[in-house]
Design a protein around this motif. Structure first.
Motif, mmCIF file in Angstrom:
data_model
loop_
_atom_site.group_PDB
_atom_site.id
_atom_site.type_symbol
_atom_site.label_atom_id
_atom_site.label_comp_id
_atom_site.label_asym_id
_atom_site.label_seq_id
_atom_site.Cartn_x
_atom_site.Cartn_y
_atom_site.Cartn_z
ATOM 1 N N ARG A 54 8.303 -40.181 -20.345
ATOM 2 C CA ARG A 54 9.797 -39.126 -21.669
ATOM 3 C C ARG A 54 8.402 -38.468 -22.324
ATOM 4 O O ARG A 54 8.368 -37.574 -22.623
ATOM 5 C CB ARG A 54 11.007 -39.092 -21.855
ATOM 6 N N VAL A 81 16.285 -31.325 -20.136
ATOM 7 C CA VAL A 81 17.097 -30.933 -19.659
ATOM 8 C C VAL A 81 18.676 -30.763 -20.464
ATOM 9 O O VAL A 81 18.832 -29.710 -21.323
ATOM 10 C CB VAL A 81 17.955 -30.813 -18.177
ATOM 11 N N ALA A 82 19.055 -32.130 -20.868
ATOM 12 C CA ALA A 82 20.470 -32.589 -21.932
ATOM 13 C C ALA A 82 19.698 -31.799 -23.144
ATOM 14 O O ALA A 82 20.666 -31.501 -23.619
ATOM 15 C CB ALA A 82 20.905 -34.290 -21.198
ATOM 16 N N TYR A 112 11.173 -25.322 -13.126
ATOM 17 C CA TYR A 112 11.623 -25.295 -14.691
ATOM 18 C C TYR A 112 11.378 -24.601 -15.201
ATOM 19 O O TYR A 112 9.703 -24.610 -15.812
ATOM 20 C CB TYR A 112 11.649 -26.950 -15.072
ATOM 21 N N SER A 158 12.635 -37.889 -12.802
ATOM 22 C CA SER A 158 13.782 -37.486 -12.606
ATOM 23 C C SER A 158 14.273 -37.711 -13.578
ATOM 24 O O SER A 158 15.748 -36.736 -14.409
ATOM 25 C CB SER A 158 14.440 -38.035 -10.913
ATOM 26 N N ARG A 159 14.853 -39.142 -14.398
ATOM 27 C CA ARG A 159 15.165 -39.579 -15.383
ATOM 28 C C ARG A 159 14.975 -38.426 -16.484
ATOM 29 O O ARG A 159 15.662 -38.171 -17.622
ATOM 30 C CB ARG A 159 15.168 -41.004 -15.827
ATOM 31 N N GLU A 170 15.891 -34.981 -16.793
ATOM 32 C CA GLU A 170 17.175 -34.663 -16.637
ATOM 33 C C GLU A 170 17.742 -35.345 -18.426
ATOM 34 O O GLU A 170 18.153 -33.794 -19.105
ATOM 35 C CB GLU A 170 17.810 -35.976 -16.165
ATOM 36 N N GLN A 171 16.465 -35.413 -19.546
ATOM 37 C CA GLN A 171 17.051 -35.670 -20.522
ATOM 38 C C GLN A 171 16.801 -34.557 -21.171
ATOM 39 O O GLN A 171 16.852 -34.445 -22.177
ATOM 40 C CB GLN A 171 16.000 -37.171 -21.082
#
Length: 149
Positions: A16, A53-54, A66, A46-47, A50-51
């Motif tokens: 990340r 994006v969140a 994205y 992917s994780r 997603e983080q």
């Protein structure tokens, strides 16, 4: 699992963190997932996506596509920093798709019509493109000569 932990420890950063750094350093507004695969395994990536994006740093606009995000002025929800037309053009350039403005957009830019455009349309010539790009309710549509071959 042990490999990913050693990879994290040896480099000192998580997937990340490396992804956030890549997003910050990217010159354009669009990021393709395929260009980020060197940051970690597919599940780690992917994780991390997603983080982000969140947390409102990225907004998905298509499959594996994205856009950099900012909070909306009124509702503070994340929205892309650029309009869909700019994001779609940059995406097509990254994917090496030949494109030009749709007919209505060309007429409007040339001053031949005053109708306000409500669609984002691109002319893809003889190439048939089925990629779905969307921001909110706005969707990119395609004009092409695929049927005229």
């Amino acid at each position: 699992m042990a490999l990913s932990r050693t990879r994290q420890c040896s480099q000192g950063t998580t997937v990340r963190q490396r992804l956030e750094s890549r997003v910050d350093q990217a010159k354009g507004e669009v990021l393709l997932r395929r260009d980020l695969k060197d940051l970690g395994s597919p599940s780690q990536l992917s994780r991390a996506l997603e983080q982000l994006v969140a947390h409102g740093k990225l907004v998905p606009i298509g499959h594996g596509v994205y856009a950099k995000a900012m909070p909306a002025p009124l509702c503070r929800q994340p929205i892309p920093r650029q309009p869909l037309q700019v994001l779609a053009a940059e995406t097509f350039n990254l994917l090496a798709y030949p494109w030009q403005q749709g007919e209505a957009q060309g007429l409007y830019n040339a001053g031949l019509t005053t109708q306000v455009l409500w669609r984002t349309t691109f002319d893809t010539g003889p190439r048939r493109i089925s990629r779905w790009l969307q921001v909110g309710r706005r969707v990119v549509t395609y004009e092409n000569d695929f049927q005229n071959r």
